[in-house]
Design an enzyme around this catalytic site. Structure first.
Site, PDB file in Angstrom:
ATOM      1  N   THR A 180      38.489  41.685  40.317  1.00  0.00           N
ATOM      2  CA  THR A 180      39.704  42.110  39.610  1.00  0.00           C
ATOM      3  C   THR A 180      40.481  43.050  40.521  1.00  0.00           C
ATOM      4  O   THR A 180      39.875  43.806  41.279  1.00  0.00           O
ATOM      5  CB  THR A 180      39.287  42.829  38.312  1.00  0.00           C
ATOM      6  OG1 THR A 180      38.702  41.863  37.450  1.00  0.00           O
ATOM      7  CG2 THR A 180      40.456  43.499  37.616  1.00  0.00           C
ATOM      8  N   VAL A 209      39.667  37.328  25.795  1.00  0.00           N
ATOM      9  CA  VAL A 209      40.610  38.277  26.381  1.00  0.00           C
ATOM     10  C   VAL A 209      39.826  39.517  26.776  1.00  0.00           C
ATOM     11  O   VAL A 209      39.141  40.117  25.940  1.00  0.00           O
ATOM     12  CB  VAL A 209      41.717  38.657  25.374  1.00  0.00           C
ATOM     13  CG1 VAL A 209      42.706  39.622  26.018  1.00  0.00           C
ATOM     14  CG2 VAL A 209      42.433  37.414  24.860  1.00  0.00           C
ATOM     15  N   GLY A 210      39.912  39.903  28.041  1.00  0.00           N
ATOM     16  CA  GLY A 210      39.217  41.101  28.512  1.00  0.00           C
ATOM     17  C   GLY A 210      40.078  42.342  28.336  1.00  0.00           C
ATOM     18  O   GLY A 210      41.074  42.343  27.600  1.00  0.00           O
ATOM     19  N   ASP A 211      39.708  43.393  29.044  1.00  0.00           N
ATOM     20  CA  ASP A 211      40.441  44.665  28.936  1.00  0.00           C
ATOM     21  C   ASP A 211      41.725  44.674  29.771  1.00  0.00           C
ATOM     22  O   ASP A 211      42.649  45.440  29.500  1.00  0.00           O
ATOM     23  CB  ASP A 211      39.557  45.822  29.396  1.00  0.00           C
ATOM     24  CG  ASP A 211      39.125  45.668  30.851  1.00  0.00           C
ATOM     25  OD1 ASP A 211      38.783  44.536  31.253  1.00  0.00           O
ATOM     26  OD2 ASP A 211      39.142  46.667  31.586  1.00  0.00           O
ATOM     27  N   THR A 230      38.184  48.544  36.170  1.00  0.00           N
ATOM     28  CA  THR A 230      37.501  47.281  36.436  1.00  0.00           C
ATOM     29  C   THR A 230      36.046  47.372  36.006  1.00  0.00           C
ATOM     30  O   THR A 230      35.415  48.421  36.146  1.00  0.00           O
ATOM     31  CB  THR A 230      37.603  46.874  37.920  1.00  0.00           C
ATOM     32  OG1 THR A 230      36.833  45.682  38.128  1.00  0.00           O
ATOM     33  CG2 THR A 230      37.121  47.953  38.865  1.00  0.00           C
ATOM     34  N   GLY A 231      35.536  46.265  35.472  1.00  0.00           N
ATOM     35  CA  GLY A 231      34.159  46.219  34.977  1.00  0.00           C
ATOM     36  C   GLY A 231      34.117  45.253  33.805  1.00  0.00           C
ATOM     37  O   GLY A 231      35.105  44.575  33.533  1.00  0.00           O
ATOM     38  N   GLY A 233      34.857  43.886  30.669  1.00  0.00           N
ATOM     39  CA  GLY A 233      36.016  44.306  29.896  1.00  0.00           C
ATOM     40  C   GLY A 233      35.736  44.732  28.466  1.00  0.00           C
ATOM     41  O   GLY A 233      36.390  45.641  27.947  1.00  0.00           O
TER      42      GLY A 233
HETATM   43  N1  ASP Z   1      37.661  43.775  33.475  1.00  0.00           N
HETATM   44  C1  ASP Z   1      37.724  42.378  33.814  1.00  0.00           C
HETATM   45  C2  ASP Z   1      37.508  41.562  32.553  1.00  0.00           C
HETATM   46  O1  ASP Z   1      36.664  41.901  31.764  1.00  0.00           O
HETATM   47  C3  ASP Z   1      36.715  41.963  34.823  1.00  0.00           C
HETATM   48  C4  ASP Z   1      36.512  42.889  35.998  1.00  0.00           C
HETATM   49  O2  ASP Z   1      37.135  43.940  36.106  1.00  0.00           O
HETATM   50  O3  ASP Z   1      35.701  42.541  36.873  1.00  0.00           O
HETATM   51  O4  ASP Z   1      38.149  40.554  32.401  1.00  0.00           O
END
Ligand code: ASP
Length: 314
Positions: A180, A209-211, A230-231, A233
């Protein structure tokens, strides 16, 4: 006092094993973004356009999980999320599950500039973007060999979504990688802005749908701070993670404490990850709780990048 920080995703467990064969390409991209957009900010570019260009440049890098090279969903397709916010007036824009545009972050900025609504979803978001000049691309163009190999590995292992996202070894002999992307900046007028763009997680179910496109979860900017997360979500959504940093600053925590304490809130919910933040003084924080986070910043002409625990100057 202009500042710019970027990330290319956080992930992995355990101690960092050093760079993979693909990492120099990722670092070169980040360095190029910092040199190019840092000097544009220095010459007076506004922070909203600066974070948009920074994220577009990373969307163009196939090794990051945004734009071309986005990870592949359960059904074998790519769908992407992006959001952007300007701190001076809380203007925000977001696109969710777009599938046929080259630059989701440019589309999110167009949604912001359009003023209403804040979020556009699916085909309507694609069509809005294309109508306004964002380049149309097809799914075959967005999907790379590395992502197809990660998706195949994920499918063969019947794994949880996201389990192979960091796996450069899906086609190479090494582990790790991520993807991301995000940028935060403050410009010469003291205006803060934040932007985040992603393909989500390998194997994500249809419609997930992520964050990243959720204002306050993956992205936030106000008059005191700009944040991109990032992480995993879902944990960032449940904690309103990006906005949590702003709340903590209002309660008197330092930028460093606010970022760290936010990540400590997210982690128990299964969302270990990272954050980049810049405040109204131009101070930068780029902490993470995973094995690595691709990250870098530009401040007063000084450039630092890092993947594992250490930052290197350029
Ligand atoms: N946060 C992103 C999601 O959950 C993924 C990521 O940051 O690696 O879609």
């Amino acid at each position: 006092m202009v500042s710019l920080a970027i990330h290319g995703g956080a992930g992995g467990d355990g101690p960092w094993k050093g760079p993979t064969d693909l990492d120099p390409q990722r670092v070169a991209c980040m360095h190029n973004v910092l040199v190019t957009v840092g000097s544009m900010l220095d010459s007076g570019l506004d922070s909203l356009e600066a974070v948009t260009i920074a994220v577009e440049m990373m969307e163009n890098e196939p090794l990051f999980n945004a734009g071309i090279g986005s990870v592949i969903a359960e059904d074998g397709s790519v769908s992407m999320d992006a959001s952007i916010m300007r701190g001076s007036d809380n203007a925000a824009g977001s696109v969710v599950n777009v599938t046929k545009i080259r630059h989701p972050i440019r589309a999110a900025k167009m949604v912001l500039e359009n003023n209403w609504p804040v979020m556009l979803n699916g085909i309507a978001a694609d069509e809005f973007a294309i109508k306004n000049g964002v380049e149309e691309v097809d799914q075959n163009w967005l999907i790379t060999e590395l992502r197809r190999a990660q998706w195949q590995k994920w499918k063969d292992a019947k794994s949880r979504p996201g389990s192979t996202d960091e796996d450069d070894g899906a086609i190479l002999d090494h582990d790790e990688g991520m993807g991301t992307v995000g940028a935060v900046a403050i410009d010469k007028n003291g205006v803060l802005a934040a932007a985040t763009s992603t393909g989500g997680m390998t194997g994500k179910p249809d419609g997930r749908v992520g964050d990243t496109p959720i204002i306050g979860a993956g992205t936030w900017a106000d008059q005191s701070v700009a944040i991109s997360c990032t992480g995993v979500g879902e944990a960032f959504i449940k904690t309103c993670a990006a906005h949590e940093v702003a709340t903590r600053l209002r309660l008197g925590e330092s930028l460093e404490e606010a970022c760290k304490n936010m990540l400590d809130m997210v982690a128990p919910l299964g969302g270990r990850g990272g954050v980049i933040a810049v405040n109204s003084e131009g101070d930068i924080q780029v902490p993470f709780q995973t094995m690595l986070m691709y990250r870098g910043f530009w401040k007063d002409g000084e450039i630092m990048t890092g993947i594992g625990p250490n930052l290197n100057s350029h």
